[in-house]
Design an enzyme around this catalytic site. Sequence first.
Site, PDB file in Angstrom:
ATOM      1  N   GLU A 120       0.457  -0.885   0.065  1.00 19.55           N
ATOM      2  CA  GLU A 120       0.168   0.003  -0.018  1.00 19.55           C
ATOM      3  C   GLU A 120       0.527   1.292   0.031  1.00 19.55           C
ATOM      4  OE1 GLU A 120      -3.438   0.349   1.891  1.00 19.55           O
ATOM      5  OE2 GLU A 120      -3.381  -1.231   2.200  1.00 19.55           O
ATOM      6  N   TYR A 155      12.123  -2.674  12.025  1.00 18.89           N
ATOM      7  CA  TYR A 155      12.352  -1.568  12.823  1.00 18.89           C
ATOM      8  C   TYR A 155      10.847  -1.563  13.984  1.00 18.89           C
ATOM      9  CZ  TYR A 155      14.820   0.394   8.681  1.00 18.89           C
ATOM     10  OH  TYR A 155      15.747   0.854   8.557  1.00 18.89           O
ATOM     11  N   CYS A 177      -3.654  -6.571   5.836  1.00 14.78           N
ATOM     12  CA  CYS A 177      -3.413  -7.723   5.395  1.00 14.78           C
ATOM     13  C   CYS A 177      -2.368  -8.417   5.895  1.00 14.78           C
ATOM     14  CB  CYS A 177      -1.867  -7.391   4.180  1.00 14.78           C
ATOM     15  SG  CYS A 177      -2.417  -7.180   2.490  1.00 14.78           S
ATOM     16  N   ARG A 236      -7.102   0.361   8.939  1.00 13.30           N
ATOM     17  CA  ARG A 236      -7.977  -0.915   8.944  1.00 13.30           C
ATOM     18  C   ARG A 236      -6.556  -1.341  10.214  1.00 13.30           C
ATOM     19  NH1 ARG A 236      -9.117  -3.386   3.935  1.00 13.30           N
ATOM     20  NH2 ARG A 236      -7.985  -1.779   3.250  1.00 13.30           N
TER      21      ARG A 236
END
Length: 254
Positions: A31, A130, A139, A207
């Site tokens: 994304e 990280y 996902c 989300r």
Amino acid sequence: PVGTSHKVRDLIASRTKHAFHIADNPEFLKEGDAINDFMKPDRVVCGVESEHAATVMRELYEPFVRQGNPIYIMDVRSAEMVKYASNAMLACKISFINEMANLCERYGANITSVREGMCADKRIGNQFLYPGLGYGGSCFPKDTLAVVSMGKAIGFDCELNAAVHRVNQAQRRHFWSKVESMLGQDLRGKRLAFWGVAFKPRTDDIREAPSMTLMQRALDAGAHVRAFDPVAMENLSKEMPIVHRAADMYDCLK
């Protein structure tokens, strides 16, 4: 989930006598960078059941892999599993580095230095390592839990993936405990500013975003919440209209 393509195949076969081929072609688009990922893929994975389908898929993708990246042709179920295995591995790396960061915190070590020393090992690499608030979005949470569910469906416990999800969710609670240690549990009369709402930069996707969990905790504790995100403000207003939408980063801090 694995087996879906065959369910579709069987449904089509029950309704037509025409010959047809099926293929599973998982996407690996990030994304915020999807077009670039599509035009220059790291790899293309195609699950097929016939040489004709393999030929069609190779012809379709050949213009996009001229820089030398591979097209992998395999069976349908393996192609379906590649998608889940890939996302589950990346989610695992995120939960791993967060767990190490929490361990460093307790022993007085610096996770930034530890990360640099660790990631210099070429076998480990440095991507998705990280420390932070954990993964969110559409996902990684969904696919990690899907792997766990697929295991349960056939009587196999995917213990590592289940632990990855638990560690990820606990990271939000761990961060919130830092807020409480500084401000107390009763935040009435306090104002909290949130820089960034989406689960990752350059997307409006909120989300499963850690920010949403933390804003809800702040509101439940009685705080007034202000937030700014360069892309995701419209979605925030739909999901949490009670949160004050700041005009920019600095307005958020007033």
